[in-house]
Design a protein around this motif. Structure first.
Motif, PDB file in Angstrom:
ATOM      1  N   ASP A   1       0.415   4.225  -2.698  1.00 15.11           N
ATOM      2  CA  ASP A   1       0.085   5.590  -2.275  1.00 15.11           C
ATOM      3  C   ASP A   1       1.169   6.576  -2.708  1.00 15.11           C
ATOM      4  O   ASP A   1       0.871   7.725  -3.072  1.00 15.11           O
ATOM      5  CB  ASP A   1      -0.093   5.647  -0.756  1.00 15.11           C
ATOM      6  CG  ASP A   1      -1.358   4.935  -0.290  1.00 15.11           C
ATOM      7  OD1 ASP A   1      -2.284   4.781  -1.106  1.00 15.11           O
ATOM      8  OD2 ASP A   1      -1.406   4.519   0.891  1.00 15.11           O
ATOM      9  N   ALA A   2       2.419   6.135  -2.676  1.00 14.57           N
ATOM     10  CA  ALA A   2       3.515   7.002  -3.117  1.00 14.57           C
ATOM     11  C   ALA A   2       3.391   7.312  -4.608  1.00 14.57           C
ATOM     12  O   ALA A   2       3.672   8.433  -5.047  1.00 14.57           O
ATOM     13  CB  ALA A   2       4.860   6.337  -2.813  1.00 14.57           C
TER      14      ALA A   2
ATOM     15  N   PRO B   1       9.191  -2.089   0.424  1.00 10.64           N
ATOM     16  CA  PRO B   1       8.132  -1.599   1.316  1.00 10.64           C
ATOM     17  C   PRO B   1       8.080  -2.394   2.623  1.00 10.64           C
ATOM     18  O   PRO B   1       7.052  -2.942   3.005  1.00 10.64           O
ATOM     19  CB  PRO B   1       6.869  -1.809   0.474  1.00 10.64           C
ATOM     20  CG  PRO B   1       7.178  -3.037  -0.325  1.00 10.64           C
ATOM     21  CD  PRO B   1       8.661  -2.989  -0.608  1.00 10.64           C
TER      22      PRO B   1
ATOM     23  N   ALA C   1       4.152   6.912   2.930  1.00 10.75           N
ATOM     24  CA  ALA C   1       4.098   7.130   1.483  1.00 10.75           C
ATOM     25  C   ALA C   1       4.662   8.493   1.098  1.00 10.75           C
ATOM     26  O   ALA C   1       5.347   8.627   0.074  1.00 10.75           O
ATOM     27  CB  ALA C   1       2.660   6.989   0.990  1.00 10.75           C
TER      28      ALA C   1
ATOM     29  N   GLU D   1       0.823  -1.218   0.000  1.00 10.00           N
ATOM     30  CA  GLU D   1       0.000   0.000   0.000  1.00 10.00           C
ATOM     31  C   GLU D   1       0.855   1.265   0.000  1.00 10.00           C
ATOM     32  O   GLU D   1       0.526   2.249  -0.663  1.00 10.00           O
ATOM     33  CB  GLU D   1      -0.936   0.025   1.212  1.00 10.00           C
ATOM     34  CG  GLU D   1      -2.042  -1.019   1.166  1.00 10.00           C
ATOM     35  CD  GLU D   1      -1.679  -2.288   1.916  1.00 10.00           C
ATOM     36  OE1 GLU D   1      -2.595  -2.960   2.416  1.00 10.00           O
ATOM     37  OE2 GLU D   1      -0.467  -2.601   1.989  1.00 10.00           O
ATOM     38  N   VAL D   2       1.961   1.226   0.765  1.00 12.52           N
ATOM     39  CA  VAL D   2       2.811   2.417   0.868  1.00 12.52           C
ATOM     40  C   VAL D   2       3.386   2.788  -0.497  1.00 12.52           C
ATOM     41  O   VAL D   2       3.488   3.978  -0.836  1.00 12.52           O
ATOM     42  CB  VAL D   2       3.922   2.200   1.919  1.00 12.52           C
ATOM     43  CG1 VAL D   2       4.874   1.076   1.512  1.00 12.52           C
ATOM     44  CG2 VAL D   2       4.707   3.487   2.155  1.00 12.52           C
TER      45      VAL D   2
END
Length: 420
Positions: free
Chosen positions: A226-227, A293, A341, A222-223
């Motif tokens: 989102d980044a 990540p 992120a 997810e990180v």
């Protein structure tokens, strides 16, 4: 010399299969080595191993992942094969996702010791440095303490091997000090085969952020996604892509499916699923940045070494063990705050704005990948094996001398008694 390896091997999906493939084949052709057998896990169809067959290396599926009897099956096969030495390629979850079969599998080095065959265990992680709650092993502090204690007992069992090798110098120091162990040494991760370097186009046609591995516990994508969203807003004229290369961690099945649903609005995201060994090169070469990540680490990173082999810049979390490995082995990267992120986007943005900085990291990582090659690492193992065999011969010689001396004393005593 006949060497038996206990290791996952492609196309098995058990962790460390790719590493086992590269390590084992590096022993092929060494003058000291006459025969290599690999004791690996059963597949649904064991004939699939034929895709990765290497002349001079015999693959023998003899244990099953998540089986309670794996250690007995391996011991039985080793007794049958009669190798001169056994090398184990292990981490704590090699033999199962279930805690009991995983733990029982780690009895294998002790089981092999009863056969009197020298053994080396390469252990890729240690429980003392892993945040167990972050890798799906414990959901409370009480359980974490319990599993840490269990991990300590399993480490003591693994120390029954003639030699325990660890991939990070810090790990060697921890185990030596905590367990007062003398049979511990540094066996670095080593670098995979160095392919011909491929350069990214200039200017970049697409900026591809790629994460590779098994996801859902301490690796969460997810990180990265989102980044990418943040970077798309900052650089509206550039084309971005996110590639999630790999599968769920066995402890969190269904994780990637859920992520894919939640990020269905993102247009340029690819979930590749399991990446076959022959497809790894293409995945890395198509990437601009290799993203890590991670929220914690479980040992030296094979992904780091692969990123270097393909001359790609790494975007890394600020985690002590990972930073240590990066520095010790000469790699480089841009760092971000774990699970943040915005911080990841801030680490990547300067490398987009200044391609020369990105290229500097690519050069640095490619040079680092020229370091300790697997063939050199195999030579290191062979030196350790020679030392172990010499110790065994010396010990046997001492025992024989003792037996002869004891026998002579016994005969002399009997004669004296008879004379009396």
């Amino acid at each position: 010399m006949k060497i038996a390896f206990v290791s996952p091997f492609p196309p098995s999906k058990v962790t460390l299969n790719e590493y086992g493939y590269h390590l084992i084949k590096s022993f092929k052709g060494k003058p000291e080595v006459d025969e290599i057998v690999v004791l690996t896990n059963h597949l649904e169809n064991n004939e699939a191993y034929g895709e990765y067959a290497i002349e001079g290396i015999e693959l023998i599926p003899c244990w099953s992942f998540d089986s309670w009897t794996a250690f007995l099956n391996i011991r039985k096969e080793i007794k049958k094969q009669k190798p001169d030495v056994v090398i184990f390629n292990l981490q704590f979850m090699t033999f199962g996702e279930g805690k009991i079969p995983a733990a029982l599998g780690l009895l294998t080095p002790l089981a092999v010791k009863t056969l009197g065959i020298p053994s080396i265990v390469l252990l890729h992680n240690i429980t003392e440095t892993v945040q167990l709650e972050n890798i799906g092993m414990a959901d409370s502090k009480l359980k974490a303490r319990l599993f840490l204690w269990i991990g300590e007992q399993l480490t003591k069992l693994l120390l029954q091997a003639d030699l325990l090798g660890l991939t990070i110098s810090k790990y060697v120091d921890i185990i030596r000090e905590k367990y007062k162990a003398e049979n511990v040494t540094l066996l670095p991760h080593g670098n995979f085969e160095l392919p011909e370097r491929s350069f990214l186009p200039n200017p970049l046609e697409e900026i591809n952020l790629m994460a590779f591995g098994k996801f859902g516990t301490y690796k969460k994508v997810e990180v990265m996604l989102d980044a990418v969203k943040i970077l798309e807003q900052r650089f509206p004229n550039l084309k971005f892509k996110a590639t999630v290369a790999g599968t769920d961690n066995p402890n969190v099945k269904g994780y990637l499916n859920e992520v894919e649903k939640r990020y269905a609005d993102m247009k340029h995201v690819e979930f590749t699923g399991y990446v076959r060994e022959e497809d790894v090169e293409g995945i890395f070469k198509a990437s601009t940045f290799i993203i890590f990540p991670y929220t914690t680490t479980t040992g030296s990173s094979g992904i780091l070494h692969q990123a270097g082999s393909y001359a790609r810049a790494c975007i890394l979390p600020k985690i002590d063990d990972l930073e240590r490995v990066v520095e010790e082995e000469g790699y480089g990267g841009a760092y971000f705050q774990t699970d943040n992120a915005e911080s990841m986007a801030n680490a990547i943005a300067p490398l987009i704005e200044n391609p020369a900085e990105r290229e500097k990291l690519e050069d640095m990582n490619y040079e680092a990948a020229k370091g300790l090659q697997m063939t050199e690492l195999a030579d290191m193992y062979l030196r350790h094996i020679q030392n172990l065999r010499q110790k065994k011969i010396s010990k046997k010689s001492k025992n024989e001398k003792f037996d002869q001396s004891y026998s002579g004393t016994f005969v002399s005593t009997v004669q004296t008694v008879n004379e009396l």
